[in-house]
Scaffold this motif. Structure first.
Motif, PDB file in Angstrom:
ATOM      1  N   ASP A  18      37.310  46.435  46.356  1.00 49.18           N
ATOM      2  CA  ASP A  18      37.428  45.406  47.396  1.00 49.18           C
ATOM      3  C   ASP A  18      37.420  44.016  46.772  1.00 49.18           C
ATOM      4  O   ASP A  18      38.196  43.140  47.164  1.00 49.18           O
ATOM      5  CB  ASP A  18      36.280  45.527  48.404  1.00 49.18           C
ATOM      6  CG  ASP A  18      36.362  46.795  49.239  1.00 49.18           C
ATOM      7  OD1 ASP A  18      37.465  47.379  49.331  1.00 49.18           O
ATOM      8  OD2 ASP A  18      35.324  47.200  49.795  1.00 49.18           O
ATOM      9  N   LYS A  21      40.716  42.995  45.244  1.00 49.72           N
ATOM     10  CA  LYS A  21      41.674  42.540  46.257  1.00 49.72           C
ATOM     11  C   LYS A  21      41.318  41.150  46.769  1.00 49.72           C
ATOM     12  O   LYS A  21      42.178  40.281  46.878  1.00 49.72           O
ATOM     13  CB  LYS A  21      41.721  43.528  47.417  1.00 49.72           C
ATOM     14  CG  LYS A  21      42.345  44.852  47.046  1.00 49.72           C
ATOM     15  CD  LYS A  21      42.271  45.828  48.195  1.00 49.72           C
ATOM     16  CE  LYS A  21      42.715  47.210  47.749  1.00 49.72           C
ATOM     17  NZ  LYS A  21      42.400  48.240  48.711  1.00 49.72           N
ATOM     18  N   GLU A  22      40.052  40.933  47.104  1.00 50.47           N
ATOM     19  CA  GLU A  22      39.607  39.649  47.660  1.00 50.47           C
ATOM     20  C   GLU A  22      39.828  38.488  46.701  1.00 50.47           C
ATOM     21  O   GLU A  22      40.190  37.399  47.119  1.00 50.47           O
ATOM     22  CB  GLU A  22      38.115  39.712  48.018  1.00 50.47           C
ATOM     23  CG  GLU A  22      37.793  40.605  49.178  1.00 50.47           C
ATOM     24  CD  GLU A  22      36.294  40.849  49.321  1.00 50.47           C
ATOM     25  OE1 GLU A  22      35.496  40.175  48.627  1.00 50.47           O
ATOM     26  OE2 GLU A  22      35.914  41.728  50.115  1.00 50.47           O
ATOM     27  N   GLN A  23      39.595  38.720  45.411  1.00 52.44           N
ATOM     28  CA  GLN A  23      39.700  37.656  44.411  1.00 52.44           C
ATOM     29  C   GLN A  23      41.080  37.579  43.767  1.00 52.44           C
ATOM     30  O   GLN A  23      41.285  36.780  42.861  1.00 52.44           O
ATOM     31  CB  GLN A  23      38.643  37.870  43.321  1.00 52.44           C
ATOM     32  CG  GLN A  23      37.225  37.810  43.816  1.00 52.44           C
ATOM     33  CD  GLN A  23      36.841  36.421  44.279  1.00 52.44           C
ATOM     34  OE1 GLN A  23      37.218  35.423  43.673  1.00 52.44           O
ATOM     35  NE2 GLN A  23      36.112  36.341  45.372  1.00 52.44           N
ATOM     36  N   ASP A  24      42.017  38.414  44.236  1.00 54.05           N
ATOM     37  CA  ASP A  24      43.378  38.456  43.697  1.00 54.05           C
ATOM     38  C   ASP A  24      43.384  38.640  42.176  1.00 54.05           C
ATOM     39  O   ASP A  24      44.122  37.986  41.448  1.00 54.05           O
ATOM     40  CB  ASP A  24      44.163  37.202  44.089  1.00 54.05           C
ATOM     41  CG  ASP A  24      45.655  37.368  43.868  1.00 54.05           C
ATOM     42  OD1 ASP A  24      46.140  38.514  43.916  1.00 54.05           O
ATOM     43  OD2 ASP A  24      46.334  36.349  43.616  1.00 54.05           O
ATOM     44  N   ILE A  25      42.518  39.542  41.703  1.00 47.83           N
ATOM     45  CA  ILE A  25      42.431  39.842  40.282  1.00 47.83           C
ATOM     46  C   ILE A  25      43.667  40.630  39.879  1.00 47.83           C
ATOM     47  O   ILE A  25      44.087  41.544  40.580  1.00 47.83           O
ATOM     48  CB  ILE A  25      41.128  40.626  39.985  1.00 47.83           C
ATOM     49  CG1 ILE A  25      39.932  39.708  40.248  1.00 47.83           C
ATOM     50  CG2 ILE A  25      41.118  41.183  38.568  1.00 47.83           C
ATOM     51  CD1 ILE A  25      38.606  40.406  40.276  1.00 47.83           C
ATOM     52  N   ARG A  26      44.257  40.277  38.735  1.00 38.50           N
ATOM     53  CA  ARG A  26      45.487  40.929  38.293  1.00 38.50           C
ATOM     54  C   ARG A  26      45.273  41.919  37.158  1.00 38.50           C
ATOM     55  O   ARG A  26      46.050  42.855  37.008  1.00 38.50           O
ATOM     56  CB  ARG A  26      46.499  39.877  37.869  1.00 38.50           C
ATOM     57  CG  ARG A  26      46.930  39.031  39.046  1.00 38.50           C
ATOM     58  CD  ARG A  26      48.154  38.232  38.734  1.00 38.50           C
ATOM     59  NE  ARG A  26      48.438  37.372  39.872  1.00 38.50           N
ATOM     60  CZ  ARG A  26      48.802  36.127  39.757  1.00 38.50           C
ATOM     61  NH1 ARG A  26      48.944  35.584  38.573  1.00 38.50           N
ATOM     62  NH2 ARG A  26      49.045  35.414  40.831  1.00 38.50           N
ATOM     63  N   HIS A  45      46.706  46.575  34.200  1.00 43.50           N
ATOM     64  CA  HIS A  45      47.121  45.830  35.387  1.00 43.50           C
ATOM     65  C   HIS A  45      46.475  46.505  36.595  1.00 43.50           C
ATOM     66  O   HIS A  45      46.321  47.730  36.626  1.00 43.50           O
ATOM     67  CB  HIS A  45      48.648  45.829  35.516  1.00 43.50           C
ATOM     68  CG  HIS A  45      49.126  44.915  36.594  1.00 43.50           C
ATOM     69  ND1 HIS A  45      49.302  45.343  37.891  1.00 43.50           N
ATOM     70  CD2 HIS A  45      49.419  43.600  36.567  1.00 43.50           C
ATOM     71  CE1 HIS A  45      49.710  44.321  38.624  1.00 43.50           C
ATOM     72  NE2 HIS A  45      49.795  43.249  37.839  1.00 43.50           N
ATOM     73  N   SER A  47      47.551  47.317  39.334  1.00 43.16           N
ATOM     74  CA  SER A  47      48.383  48.312  40.018  1.00 43.16           C
ATOM     75  C   SER A  47      48.069  49.730  39.538  1.00 43.16           C
ATOM     76  O   SER A  47      48.391  50.695  40.208  1.00 43.16           O
ATOM     77  CB  SER A  47      49.867  48.008  39.831  1.00 43.16           C
ATOM     78  OG  SER A  47      50.226  48.131  38.465  1.00 43.16           O
ATOM     79  N   ASP A  92      45.770  34.568  33.747  1.00 39.93           N
ATOM     80  CA  ASP A  92      45.832  35.380  34.961  1.00 39.93           C
ATOM     81  C   ASP A  92      44.415  35.814  35.323  1.00 39.93           C
ATOM     82  O   ASP A  92      43.604  36.088  34.437  1.00 39.93           O
ATOM     83  CB  ASP A  92      46.697  36.620  34.732  1.00 39.93           C
ATOM     84  CG  ASP A  92      48.159  36.279  34.533  1.00 39.93           C
ATOM     85  OD1 ASP A  92      48.686  35.505  35.361  1.00 39.93           O
ATOM     86  OD2 ASP A  92      48.759  36.768  33.564  1.00 39.93           O
ATOM     87  N   PRO A  93      44.098  35.902  36.621  1.00 39.46           N
ATOM     88  CA  PRO A  93      42.751  36.346  37.016  1.00 39.46           C
ATOM     89  C   PRO A  93      42.438  37.722  36.419  1.00 39.46           C
ATOM     90  O   PRO A  93      43.103  38.712  36.728  1.00 39.46           O
ATOM     91  CB  PRO A  93      42.820  36.397  38.539  1.00 39.46           C
ATOM     92  CG  PRO A  93      43.951  35.493  38.913  1.00 39.46           C
ATOM     93  CD  PRO A  93      44.939  35.600  37.784  1.00 39.46           C
TER      94      PRO A  93
END
Length: 102
Positions: A18, A21-26, A45, A47, A92-93
């Motif tokens: 979660d 997703k919330e922190q837009d971590i890549r 990554h 994904s 990148d985060p």
């Protein structure tokens, strides 16, 4: 920085997903030490990340000094989600997780 009230010591794998997703971590950077005590890492990554990856990460260790030959180099990392911290130097985060080699 995860903001006020973030307690990564008790977050668990689902909470970490979660947070990703919330922190837009890549990216997730899994860090560990080799047999000589030198820091090593492998990154994924997001994904490729699911709850299973947060309990076991497979990687090839043949390029790490002191590890096994390429025919025996399949290694397993067990990430410690309580060590989650953002990488302040990454463009990148990126979330860093320390891991144990099994």
């Amino acid at each position: 920085n995860f903001g006020e009230g973030f307690n990564h010591k008790h977050i668990g794998s689902n909470g970490l997903l979660d947070l990703i997703k919330e922190q837009d971590i890549r990216y997730l950077a899994f860090r560990f030490t080799d047999p000589h005590g030198k820091w090593q890492h492998t990154s994924q990554h997001v994904s490729t990340v699911d709850e299973d990856l947060l309990t076991m990460v497979m990687f090839g260790g043949s390029s790490i000094s002191g590890w096994k030959e390429i025919s025996e180099s399949d290694m397993v990392l067990k990430p410690d989600v309580s060590t989650a911290v953002m990488d302040p130097f990454s463009d990148d985060p990126t979330l860093i997780l320390f891991a144990n080699v099994l």
